[in-house]
Design a protein around this motif. Structure first.
Motif, PDB file in Angstrom:
ATOM      1  N   VAL A 147     124.802  -4.478  -9.221  1.00  0.00           N
ATOM      2  CA  VAL A 147     123.343  -4.328  -9.330  1.00  0.00           C
ATOM      3  C   VAL A 147     122.718  -5.628  -9.820  1.00  0.00           C
ATOM      4  CG1 VAL A 147     121.502  -3.168 -10.604  1.00  0.00           C
ATOM      5  CG2 VAL A 147     123.412  -1.840  -9.680  1.00  0.00           C
ATOM      6  N   ALA A 148     123.373  -6.269 -10.774  1.00  0.00           N
ATOM      7  CA  ALA A 148     122.814  -7.482 -11.385  1.00  0.00           C
ATOM      8  C   ALA A 148     122.932  -8.716 -10.493  1.00  0.00           C
ATOM      9  CB  ALA A 148     123.523  -7.754 -12.718  1.00  0.00           C
ATOM     10  N   GLN A 149     123.886  -8.735  -9.568  1.00  0.00           N
ATOM     11  CA  GLN A 149     124.188  -9.974  -8.853  1.00  0.00           C
ATOM     12  C   GLN A 149     123.022 -10.554  -8.049  1.00  0.00           C
ATOM     13  OE1 GLN A 149     126.601 -11.997  -9.332  1.00  0.00           O
ATOM     14  NE2 GLN A 149     125.778 -13.415  -7.807  1.00  0.00           N
ATOM     15  N   PRO A 150     122.274  -9.762  -7.276  1.00  0.00           N
ATOM     16  CA  PRO A 150     121.126 -10.369  -6.572  1.00  0.00           C
ATOM     17  C   PRO A 150     120.101 -10.985  -7.526  1.00  0.00           C
ATOM     18  CG  PRO A 150     121.642  -8.219  -5.661  1.00  0.00           C
ATOM     19  CD  PRO A 150     122.443  -8.345  -6.925  1.00  0.00           C
ATOM     20  N   LEU A 151     119.857 -10.317  -8.655  1.00  0.00           N
ATOM     21  CA  LEU A 151     118.915 -10.857  -9.637  1.00  0.00           C
ATOM     22  C   LEU A 151     119.469 -12.124 -10.269  1.00  0.00           C
ATOM     23  CD1 LEU A 151     117.980  -7.463 -11.329  1.00  0.00           C
ATOM     24  CD2 LEU A 151     116.531  -8.804  -9.779  1.00  0.00           C
ATOM     25  N   HIS A 152     120.759 -12.138 -10.539  1.00  0.00           N
ATOM     26  CA  HIS A 152     121.423 -13.321 -11.091  1.00  0.00           C
ATOM     27  C   HIS A 152     121.289 -14.490 -10.125  1.00  0.00           C
ATOM     28  CE1 HIS A 152     124.905 -15.872 -12.175  1.00  0.00           C
ATOM     29  NE2 HIS A 152     124.725 -15.412 -13.397  1.00  0.00           N
ATOM     30  N   ALA A 153     121.538 -14.244  -8.853  1.00  0.00           N
ATOM     31  CA  ALA A 153     121.440 -15.309  -7.850  1.00  0.00           C
ATOM     32  C   ALA A 153     120.001 -15.805  -7.709  1.00  0.00           C
ATOM     33  CB  ALA A 153     121.958 -14.790  -6.507  1.00  0.00           C
ATOM     34  N   TRP A 154     119.057 -14.900  -7.759  1.00  0.00           N
ATOM     35  CA  TRP A 154     117.644 -15.256  -7.644  1.00  0.00           C
ATOM     36  C   TRP A 154     117.199 -16.086  -8.846  1.00  0.00           C
ATOM     37  CZ3 TRP A 154     113.328 -11.053  -6.581  1.00  0.00           C
ATOM     38  CH2 TRP A 154     112.173 -11.689  -6.131  1.00  0.00           C
ATOM     39  N   ALA A 155     117.638 -15.695 -10.031  1.00  0.00           N
ATOM     40  CA  ALA A 155     117.219 -16.396 -11.248  1.00  0.00           C
ATOM     41  C   ALA A 155     117.811 -17.791 -11.335  1.00  0.00           C
ATOM     42  CB  ALA A 155     117.613 -15.577 -12.480  1.00  0.00           C
ATOM     43  N   PHE A 156     119.105 -17.941 -10.980  1.00  0.00           N
ATOM     44  CA  PHE A 156     119.794 -19.213 -11.210  1.00  0.00           C
ATOM     45  C   PHE A 156     119.996 -20.037  -9.950  1.00  0.00           C
ATOM     46  CE2 PHE A 156     121.313 -16.425 -14.705  1.00  0.00           C
ATOM     47  CZ  PHE A 156     120.695 -17.107 -15.740  1.00  0.00           C
ATOM     48  N   GLY A 157     119.721 -19.439  -8.786  1.00  0.00           N
ATOM     49  CA  GLY A 157     119.742 -20.220  -7.556  1.00  0.00           C
ATOM     50  C   GLY A 157     121.096 -20.374  -6.904  1.00  0.00           C
TER      51      GLY A 157
END
Length: 217
Positions: A83-93
């Motif tokens: 669940v967190a991975q797309p948000l993690h990728a979006w936040a840190f690029g």
């Protein structure tokens, strides 16, 4: 330390909860520094290096408890990590390495493999797959060594694991986790466990950082 009472290095439930929230606080500061301040903020970024070892020690201690449900831990960490991975990728690029919840999910798989004498699964979880996750082999290895240390009171293994984390960080700031853990272990903390709040906070703070990035692109 009161009187001649011996020091018990096993972390109480309350101490583990306190360490978990201290880790969340320092992790949040580090993530804010990365997203809002170009990757570095004095003191905040250094303190951020203790977040992973605190999380890892709490997890290792939890998994070493009698009756710990390794399968349930693996499923929960993997689900929240996905669940967190797309948000993690979006936040840190970036998509790789994968977020820290998936590091811990992989570490729990490694513990399960070691506890159940499954060498091929252990080779996959601790030997090959760590290249995909945050802290890589140092991260998975530290949790695995921590689990052994708590199970057999082989505390010297923690120093080796912490050394690997320092190597992964390219600095020694993670060593600051030692006095923090020792201080928590010496006090009979009585704090309630808010398991779902921890996962919700992790996903929520990534969502806020991702929204910030989106609004400032």
């Amino acid at each position: 330390m009161a009187g001649n009472r011996p020091f018990n290095p096993v972390l109480s439930s309350g101490a583990r909860e306190l360490l978990k929230w201290l880790a969340l606080l320092t992790m949040t500061g580090d993530h804010v520094a990365k997203v809002l301040f170009g990757g570095y903020l004095p003191v905040v970024s250094e303190l951020g290096r203790i977040a992973f070892p605190l999380f890892a020690l709490v997890m290792a201690c939890n998994l070493a408890q009698p009756g710990a449900d390794l399968g349930k831990s693996i499923r929960r960490l993997a689900a929240w990590g996905l669940v967190a991975q797309p948000l993690h990728a979006w936040a840190f690029g970036y998509w790789l390495p994968l977020n820290i919840l998936l590091t811990f999910a992989l570490a729990a798989v490694a513990v399960h493999a070691l506890a159940n004498n499954r060498p091929l699964l252990l080779l996959l979880a601790a030997g090959m797959a760590p290249m995909l996750v945050d802290y890589q082999w140092a991260g998975v290895g530290f949790v695995l060594l921590g689990w052994i240390a708590f199970r057999h009171r082989a505390w010297w293994l923690l120093l080796g694991g912490l050394g690997a984390v320092c190597w992964a960080n390219h600095n020694g700031w993670a060593l600051l986790a030692i006095p923090v853990v020792l201080a928590a272990a010496r006090v009979p903390w009585r704090l309630p466990r808010w398991r779902w709040a921890f996962y919700g906070y992790y996903v929520g703070h990534l969502a806020v950082l991702a929204l910030y990035v989106h609004l400032h692109v």
